[in-house]
Design a protein around this motif. Structure first.
Motif, short mmCIF file in Angstrom:
data_model
loop_
_atom_site.label_atom_id
_atom_site.label_comp_id
_atom_site.label_asym_id
_atom_site.label_seq_id
_atom_site.Cartn_x
_atom_site.Cartn_y
_atom_site.Cartn_z
N VAL A 127 0.91 -1.11 0.03
CA VAL A 127 0.04 0.11 0.13
C VAL A 127 0.83 1.14 0.28
O VAL A 127 1.68 1.24 0.61
N ALA A 128 0.79 2.28 -1.04
CA ALA A 128 1.43 3.22 -0.95
C ALA A 128 0.71 4.41 -0.85
O ALA A 128 -0.47 4.57 -1.22
N THR A 129 1.12 5.51 -0.11
CA THR A 129 0.47 6.84 -0.10
C THR A 129 1.53 7.82 -0.63
O THR A 129 2.60 7.92 -0.27
N VAL A 130 0.58 8.49 -1.71
CA VAL A 130 1.45 9.71 -2.28
C VAL A 130 0.60 11.03 -2.47
O VAL A 130 -0.87 10.97 -2.37
N HIS A 131 1.30 11.98 -2.28
CA HIS A 131 0.71 13.32 -2.70
C HIS A 131 1.04 13.69 -4.16
O HIS A 131 2.21 13.16 -4.74
N SER A 176 4.44 7.16 2.27
CA SER A 176 4.64 5.87 2.92
C SER A 176 4.37 4.76 2.10
O SER A 176 3.68 4.92 1.06
N VAL A 177 5.04 3.92 2.83
CA VAL A 177 4.64 2.34 1.83
C VAL A 177 4.70 1.28 3.01
O VAL A 177 5.76 1.61 3.89
N PRO A 196 9.50 6.25 0.51
CA PRO A 196 9.10 7.29 1.08
C PRO A 196 10.11 8.48 1.28
O PRO A 196 11.41 8.26 1.16
N GLY A 197 9.58 9.62 0.80
CA GLY A 197 10.41 10.77 0.64
C GLY A 197 10.86 10.90 -0.88
O GLY A 197 11.27 12.11 -1.11
#
Length: 155
Positions: A8-12, A138-139, A54-55
């Motif tokens: 699961v990835a969280t991206v802006h 995040s991942v 992340p980052g």
């Protein structure tokens, strides 16, 4: 941990088109959270994010074939006003769901001329090259439930 299938990835992101027009930015709202490899993202964006951590910040250019597809002029049609039950909603720019042989399609009313309405069944971004400016937040490993359903849980 890097973005890969079953994670699961969280991206802006900020999305623009070729002329620089802003389509959407997640920075003012919630980031995009998705299960990588589950087919929930357009192929070009998923390819660009694979292997990122992340980052990481990146720019991705997604051609129509890997985004919302090419425009299909046969999806632009004139229909009679009588096809609409609620004529008060008939106005340029209005969107409505219609059934086709391929399933439901979200169409847009383009023009209203007397008792004829020109509708477009293409996605508004079809035929456009998409420009993403991305930041990986995040991942994490997906849960068994997420892997089973293909949907990210909000827990």
């Amino acid at each position: 941990m890097e973005i890969a299938d079953r994670r699961v990835a969280t991206v802006h992101y900020t999305l623009t088109v070729d002329d620089g027009t802003l389509v959407h930015s997640s920075y003012a709202a919630e980031p995009l959270v998705y299960l990588h490899g589950a087919g929930k993202l357009m192929p070009g964006l998923e390819k660009a994010l694979a292997g990122k951590k992340p980052g990481d910040r990146l720019k991705a250019v997604v051609p129509p074939e890997e985004g919302y597809g090419r425009r299909h002029e046969q999806l632009v049609q004139a229909v009679p006003l009588s096809a609409f039950e609620d004529v008060s909603m008939v106005k340029p720019g209005a969107k409505f769901l219609t059934e086709t042989a391929q399933g439901p399609v979200l169409a847009t009313m383009m023009r209203v001329e007397g008792d004829r309405i020109t509708v477009d069944g293409n996605h508004e971004l079809s035929g456009k090259t998409l420009h993403f400016d991305l930041r990986v937040v995040s991942v994490r490993e997906a849960t068994l439930g997420e892997l089973t359903t293909g949907e990210v849980s909000n827990d």
